[in-house]
Design a protein around this motif. Structure first.
Motif, PDB file in Angstrom:
ATOM      1  N   TRP A   1       0.869  -1.175   0.000  1.00 34.68           N
ATOM      2  CA  TRP A   1       0.000   0.000   0.000  1.00 34.68           C
ATOM      3  C   TRP A   1       0.909   1.229   0.000  1.00 34.68           C
ATOM      4  CZ3 TRP A   1      -1.144  -4.557   2.384  1.00 34.68           C
ATOM      5  CH2 TRP A   1      -2.417  -5.110   2.180  1.00 34.68           C
ATOM      6  N   PRO A   2       1.175   1.820  -1.165  1.00 37.36           N
ATOM      7  CA  PRO A   2       2.157   2.906  -1.242  1.00 37.36           C
ATOM      8  C   PRO A   2       1.813   4.110  -0.374  1.00 37.36           C
ATOM      9  CG  PRO A   2       1.612   2.067  -3.430  1.00 37.36           C
ATOM     10  CD  PRO A   2       0.636   1.472  -2.487  1.00 37.36           C
ATOM     11  N   GLU A   3       0.542   4.534  -0.327  1.00 38.06           N
ATOM     12  CA  GLU A   3       0.184   5.726   0.423  1.00 38.06           C
ATOM     13  C   GLU A   3       0.419   5.555   1.915  1.00 38.06           C
ATOM     14  OE1 GLU A   3      -3.727   7.059  -0.408  1.00 38.06           O
ATOM     15  OE2 GLU A   3      -3.402   7.221  -2.583  1.00 38.06           O
ATOM     16  N   GLN A   4       0.211   4.347   2.408  1.00 37.09           N
ATOM     17  CA  GLN A   4       0.404   4.093   3.843  1.00 37.09           C
ATOM     18  C   GLN A   4       1.778   3.497   4.150  1.00 37.09           C
ATOM     19  OE1 GLN A   4      -2.155   2.908   2.045  1.00 37.09           O
ATOM     20  NE2 GLN A   4      -3.978   4.000   2.799  1.00 37.09           N
ATOM     21  N   ALA A   5       2.559   3.153   3.112  1.00 41.27           N
ATOM     22  CA  ALA A   5       3.875   2.530   3.289  1.00 41.27           C
ATOM     23  C   ALA A   5       3.767   1.257   4.135  1.00 41.27           C
ATOM     24  CB  ALA A   5       4.877   3.508   3.907  1.00 41.27           C
ATOM     25  N   VAL A   6       2.825   0.399   3.754  1.00 43.52           N
ATOM     26  CA  VAL A   6       2.629  -0.891   4.428  1.00 43.52           C
ATOM     27  C   VAL A   6       2.866  -2.006   3.407  1.00 43.52           C
ATOM     28  CG1 VAL A   6       0.963  -2.427   5.554  1.00 43.52           C
ATOM     29  CG2 VAL A   6       1.019   0.014   6.131  1.00 43.52           C
ATOM     30  N   ALA A   7       3.743  -2.937   3.761  1.00 46.56           N
ATOM     31  CA  ALA A   7       4.036  -4.084   2.908  1.00 46.56           C
ATOM     32  C   ALA A   7       3.554  -5.354   3.601  1.00 46.56           C
ATOM     33  CB  ALA A   7       5.535  -4.179   2.629  1.00 46.56           C
ATOM     34  N   LEU A   8       3.125  -6.316   2.812  1.00 46.18           N
ATOM     35  CA  LEU A   8       2.646  -7.592   3.364  1.00 46.18           C
ATOM     36  C   LEU A   8       3.425  -8.734   2.728  1.00 46.18           C
ATOM     37  CD1 LEU A   8      -0.973  -8.653   4.111  1.00 46.18           C
ATOM     38  CD2 LEU A   8       0.486 -10.175   2.795  1.00 46.18           C
ATOM     39  N   GLU A   9       3.844  -9.676   3.583  1.00 49.14           N
ATOM     40  CA  GLU A   9       4.577 -10.854   3.108  1.00 49.14           C
ATOM     41  C   GLU A   9       3.886 -12.121   3.575  1.00 49.14           C
ATOM     42  OE1 GLU A   9       9.125 -10.609   2.340  1.00 49.14           O
ATOM     43  OE2 GLU A   9       8.761  -9.983   4.414  1.00 49.14           O
ATOM     44  N   LEU A  10       3.760 -13.075   2.667  1.00 51.62           N
ATOM     45  CA  LEU A  10       3.288 -14.418   2.997  1.00 51.62           C
ATOM     46  C   LEU A  10       4.491 -15.321   3.240  1.00 51.62           C
ATOM     47  CD1 LEU A  10       0.445 -15.054   0.393  1.00 51.62           C
ATOM     48  CD2 LEU A  10       0.179 -14.937   2.876  1.00 51.62           C
ATOM     49  N   ASP A  11       4.483 -16.002   4.366  1.00 48.52           N
ATOM     50  CA  ASP A  11       5.570 -16.943   4.650  1.00 48.52           C
ATOM     51  C   ASP A  11       5.168 -18.317   4.135  1.00 48.52           C
ATOM     52  OD1 ASP A  11       7.661 -18.415   5.544  1.00 48.52           O
ATOM     53  OD2 ASP A  11       7.217 -18.194   7.683  1.00 48.52           O
ATOM     54  N   THR A  12       5.606 -18.638   2.925  1.00 45.06           N
ATOM     55  CA  THR A  12       5.296 -19.955   2.346  1.00 45.06           C
ATOM     56  C   THR A  12       6.573 -20.771   2.161  1.00 45.06           C
ATOM     57  OG1 THR A  12       5.401 -19.004   0.112  1.00 45.06           O
ATOM     58  CG2 THR A  12       3.235 -19.137   1.156  1.00 45.06           C
ATOM     59  N   ARG A  13       7.563 -20.489   2.993  1.00 50.01           N
ATOM     60  CA  ARG A  13       8.778 -21.293   2.912  1.00 50.01           C
ATOM     61  C   ARG A  13       8.466 -22.752   3.219  1.00 50.01           C
ATOM     62  NH1 ARG A  13      12.044 -19.477   7.301  1.00 50.01           N
ATOM     63  NH2 ARG A  13      10.062 -18.782   8.167  1.00 50.01           N
ATOM     64  N   ALA A  14       9.262 -23.637   2.643  1.00 51.11           N
ATOM     65  CA  ALA A  14       9.033 -25.074   2.831  1.00 51.11           C
ATOM     66  C   ALA A  14       9.580 -25.589   4.149  1.00 51.11           C
ATOM     67  CB  ALA A  14       9.672 -25.855   1.679  1.00 51.11           C
ATOM     68  N   HIS A  15      10.407 -24.787   4.834  1.00 54.54           N
ATOM     69  CA  HIS A  15      10.985 -25.202   6.116  1.00 54.54           C
ATOM     70  C   HIS A  15      11.836 -26.459   5.976  1.00 54.54           C
ATOM     71  CE1 HIS A  15       8.716 -22.216   8.403  1.00 54.54           C
ATOM     72  NE2 HIS A  15       7.728 -22.485   7.588  1.00 54.54           N
ATOM     73  N   ARG A  16      12.582 -26.545   4.876  1.00 54.54           N
ATOM     74  CA  ARG A  16      13.565 -27.607   4.769  1.00 54.54           C
ATOM     75  C   ARG A  16      14.815 -27.173   5.517  1.00 54.54           C
ATOM     76  NH1 ARG A  16      12.637 -28.973  -1.582  1.00 54.54           N
ATOM     77  NH2 ARG A  16      11.746 -26.890  -1.547  1.00 54.54           N
ATOM     78  N   LYS A  17      15.343 -28.042   6.352  1.00 53.56           N
ATOM     79  CA  LYS A  17      16.398 -27.666   7.286  1.00 53.56           C
ATOM     80  C   LYS A  17      17.603 -27.064   6.561  1.00 53.56           C
ATOM     81  CE  LYS A  17      18.454 -27.305  11.234  1.00 53.56           C
ATOM     82  NZ  LYS A  17      18.063 -26.207  12.125  1.00 53.56           N
ATOM     83  N   GLN A  18      17.994 -27.647   5.438  1.00 50.20           N
ATOM     84  CA  GLN A  18      19.191 -27.179   4.766  1.00 50.20           C
ATOM     85  C   GLN A  18      19.010 -25.797   4.166  1.00 50.20           C
ATOM     86  OE1 GLN A  18      17.325 -29.764   3.977  1.00 50.20           O
ATOM     87  NE2 GLN A  18      17.204 -30.188   1.783  1.00 50.20           N
TER      88      GLN A  18
END
Length: 364
Positions: free
Chosen positions: A284-301
């Motif tokens: 949201w550029p006017e509010q300077a708010v960014a959103l991230e989805l954490d869809t990492r696979a969580h593989r240890k390496q």
């Protein structure tokens, strides 16, 4: 006999015992009903009215067992006797009995559902009970996987395949039997599968059908040390892509259904003439708010490096005055109203902050 002499329980006739119960029973349970070991052996003779399905587990009718009877027989074989010590059943390879049952409502057609201690159905049979279309029907399975603690003295035999674990998960009760959660059942099933197509179909259905999130599946596969198998790695890549697509759909729906301002989707942020700041799922550029989805696979390496990069990007954006909202697919699925409130709060708080640095927004 005096008035203080206890009365012995009257044994039930063998024919009435068999007529009143279709599920298997242990030898110890039969003994509690007044049936001696010699009588049990006689009834289980070749051509007799009973049959021994597994060590210490007897089916009280001739002919093939039903799928339900096989499930209960495997659980009876693997379950720990609640009154026994740690070594109970070591000599015969099975715990002899289960002592607790849950009564059914009056008029129900089935007998009480046994409460099985330290044993639950897992693997393909569990996935079938969870409703997986890609899992085979129960009658076609030659063996039924049963999950038990690692220190139990049991062996795989007959239709029971023993799967061991250092920590039992909390089971789900399905059709009257304890069943491992989907992620654990998937890992136990994949451990025995070599066909890449079958593995991919099962993992994809787990996510597409809403049974569990990709991260939970990958954690179990990693714990079972299955991520070194090429066909499993390929299936996990498809699983993560499937999970990512579903999470994005839920995010779009959350913004639309909860009346949030429309952001710019899937963009890269960059300082004017400066370095690349990283990609975000919504901005949201006017509010300077960014959103991230954490869809990492969580593989240890990969996890440590991925998390370090994520933390670096978040810190850099926040130093520039950009608020970063972090959401997981599970939160979007289970409580979208709460996640929408989190985003709305961040947008409303923009007016109380110092203006953020100007950034260039580019399509990703």
């Amino acid at each position: 006999m005096t008035h203080n002499t206890p009365l012995s329980p009257r044994p039930r006739p063998l024919h009435s015992l068999a007529d009143g119960r279709r599920r298997p029973m242990t030898v110890a349970q039969l003994r509690a009903h007044g049936v001696s070991a010699a009588e049990t052996n006689e009834q289980c003779r070749p051509g007799g009215p009973w049959q021994q399905l597994l060590p210490n587990v007897v089916l009280l009718h001739p002919g093939p067992p039903t799928s339900e009877e096989r499930l209960h027989a495997v659980l009876l074989y693997a379950a720990r006797d609640r009154g026994a010590g740690p070594a109970s059943g070591a000599a015969s390879g099975a715990a002899p009995a289960v002592s607790v049952s849950v009564p059914v409502q009056p008029g129900a057609e089935h007998p009480p559902v046994p409460a099985y201690a330290e044993a639950m159905i897992t693997g393909l049979a569990a996935l079938t009970l969870h409703g997986f279309a890609a899992a085979p029907p129960l009658p076609s399975l030659d063996v039924v996987d049963v999950l038990v603690p690692r220190m139990r003295r049991l062996r795989t035999t007959g239709c029971a395949r023993i799967v061991r674990t250092t920590a039992l998960p909390t089971p789900v009760e399905l059709t009257g039997v304890p069943v491992a959660p989907v992620a654990r059942a998937l890992a136990d099933a994949v451990a025995e599968l070599t066909d890449p197509g079958t593995v991919r179909r099962l993992l994809t259905e787990a996510v597409r059908g809403g049974h569990c999130e990709p991260a939970a599946v990958v954690r179990e596969l990693n714990r079972a040390r299955l991520l070194s198998r090429p066909h499993v790695v390929d299936a996990v890549d498809s699983l993560v892509a499937e999970g990512r697509a579903l999470a994005e759909q839920r995010l779009y729906r959350m913004v639309r259904e909860h009346g949030l301002p429309e952001p710019v989707w899937n963009v890269d942020l960059r300082l004017p003439g400066g370095p690349h700041l990283g990609g975000v799922d919504a901005f949201w550029p006017e509010q300077a708010v960014a959103l991230e989805l954490d869809t990492r696979a969580h593989r240890k390496q990969e996890d440590d490096a991925a998390w370090a990069e994520h933390a670096r990007k978040r810190e850099h954006l926040e130093r520039l005055g950009i608020t970063v909202v972090h959401l997981t697919p599970r939160k979007l699925r289970d409580c979208p109203e709460h996640q929408a409130a989190v985003v709305r709060t961040a947008l409303m708080a923009a007016g109380d902050r110092e203006p953020a640095a100007y950034v260039v927004v580019l399509p990703r």
